[in-house]
Design an enzyme around this catalytic site. Structure first.
Site, PDB file in Angstrom:
ATOM      1  N   CYS A  76       0.874  -1.179   0.000  1.00 23.42           N
ATOM      2  CA  CYS A  76       0.000   0.000   0.000  1.00 23.42           C
ATOM      3  C   CYS A  76       0.908   1.224   0.000  1.00 23.42           C
ATOM      4  O   CYS A  76       1.512   1.548   1.025  1.00 23.42           O
ATOM      5  CB  CYS A  76      -0.922   0.000   1.213  1.00 23.42           C
ATOM      6  N   CYS A 106      -4.232   6.003  -5.085  1.00 24.74           N
ATOM      7  CA  CYS A 106      -3.668   4.667  -4.868  1.00 24.74           C
ATOM      8  C   CYS A 106      -2.183   4.760  -5.226  1.00 24.74           C
ATOM      9  O   CYS A 106      -1.838   4.980  -6.396  1.00 24.74           O
ATOM     10  CB  CYS A 106      -4.378   3.645  -5.743  1.00 24.74           C
TER      11      CYS A 106
HETATM   12  N1  LIG Z   1      -6.199  -2.212  -2.737  1.00 28.93           N
HETATM   13  C1  LIG Z   1      -4.796  -2.600  -2.835  1.00 28.93           C
HETATM   14  C2  LIG Z   1      -4.042  -2.315  -1.515  1.00 28.93           C
HETATM   15  C3  LIG Z   1      -3.912  -0.825  -1.211  1.00 28.93           C
HETATM   16  C4  LIG Z   1      -3.253  -0.080  -2.313  1.00 28.93           C
HETATM   17  C5  LIG Z   1      -3.384   1.440  -2.259  1.00 28.93           C
HETATM   18  N2  LIG Z   1      -4.185   1.998  -1.214  1.00 28.93           N
HETATM   19  C6  LIG Z   1      -2.015   2.093  -2.328  1.00 28.93           C
HETATM   20  O1  LIG Z   1      -1.859   3.244  -1.871  1.00 28.93           O
HETATM   21  O2  LIG Z   1      -1.105   1.471  -2.935  1.00 28.93           O
HETATM   22  C7  LIG Z   1      -4.712  -4.102  -3.137  1.00 28.93           C
HETATM   23  O3  LIG Z   1      -5.661  -4.817  -2.800  1.00 28.93           O
HETATM   24  O4  LIG Z   1      -3.682  -4.524  -3.706  1.00 28.93           O
END
Ligand SMILES: N[C@H](CCC[C@H](N)C(=O)O)C(=O)O
Length: 302
Positions: A77, A225
């Protein structure tokens, strides 16, 4: 409130928001049902991801455990790594912090602005079995992943990158022309992605700027993200759509990305915010705010 109360921090990176527990002295163990209940926007605290900071077993400053709001545990993340990096750097007074994750060791570095952090997100992976893609799709030249009628595909041929988690990127001219809230779950759960995928719509503005909107695996639409921004920057450079240094504009704000030539690592720089401190009652899952967060950024006088 009952006597099983645990303090937490509510934080975000460009609006991608987190509940952070410090479990370095006392373990915090929650069931997927409790994670989902706490992540509820109506009755819970509400978050995109829950972050649990644990002792590192490999000599890093801490281990970061990540759960999506659907209760799934994942390995990377980017926005949370910046937030945890900031907390560890503020705590130690040093210029950097090492954060262990299930996707590997990440290094967070301070910048000239206290809330702005750079993270070395490591190297991207492109092989079909590293994304991963399902075996029966790996021998197609391009991944013909068409949504909509074959003669009028709405989206097709994504770029796929793993940044510790799976990403599929669709290059479009006009992001707002697509209903990502409808298309996102179809793609997230497409059989081509045995571990599902985070889905990005990306519009290349120039050699140094890309606009991106993300449907996150296990969450849905988010304001930002970090790993998607890394994946888009790398895929754009690899396809010669941009250079190796770009600004990725997300709904919640910009991230600066550099896919380094010398070691192939992806450097991500962006802001973080502490929204407030709180206490959660583990028995009732009710919570209270106990202290304010960051002072509002001074509005830059135009
Ligand atoms: N939903 C993503 C995890 C969080 C990614 C995101 N919040 C970031 O800042 O990279 C997954 O299931 O791979």
């Amino acid at each position: 409130m009952g006597d099983r109360r645990i303090p937490f921090l509510k934080m975000n990176g460009l609006g991608n928001d987190f509940v952070v527990w410090d479990a370095r002295t006392e373990p915090v163990r929650l069931s997927p049902e409790q994670v989902r209940a706490i992540g509820e926007r109506e009755n819970g605290i509400g978050f995109d991801q829950m972050i649990t900071v644990e002792p590192s077993r490999s000599g890093a400053d801490a281990f970061m455990r990540i759960h999506n709001c659907d209760g799934s545990e994942v390995d990377a993340c980017g926005n949370a790594t910046r937030c945890i990096g900031r907390l560890l750097i503020e705590e130690s007074g040093l210029a950097s912090a090492a954060i262990d994750t299930n996707a590997g060791l990440l290094i967070a570095m301070k910048t000239s602005e206290p809330r702005r952090i750079t993270v070395d997100m490591g190297v991207p992976r492109f092989a079909w079995d590293e994304i991963p893609l399902a075996e029966e799709f790996h021998d197609t030249r391009a991944i013909e992943l068409q949504i909509g009628p074959i003669d009028k595909p709405i989206l097709h041929t994504p770029s796929c990158v793993n940044m510790g988690n799976p990403h599929a990127i669709f290059w479009v001219k006009d992001i707002e022309a697509y209903d990502l809230s409808r298309i996102g779950p179809l793609l997230e759960n497409h059989p081509i992605f045995p571990q599902k995928a985070n889905i990005s719509l990306a519009h290349v503005i120039s050699d140094t700027e890309i606009e991106v909107k993300v449907w996150e695996r296990g969450v849905g639409l988010t304001r930002a993200c970090g790993t998607a921004a890394c994946a888009v920057a790398v895929a754009a450079a690899r396809d010669r759509r941009t250079g190796r240094k770009v600004t990725v504009h997300l709904p919640g704000g910009p991230l600066e990305l550099e896919w380094r030539e010398d070691n192939g690592h992806v450097m991500m720089t962006g802001d973080t915010e502490i929204e407030y401190e709180g206490l959660l009652d583990l028995d009732t899952l009710s919570f209270e705010k106990t202290a304010p967060g960051d002072k509002p950024m001074l509005e830059v006088v135009k």
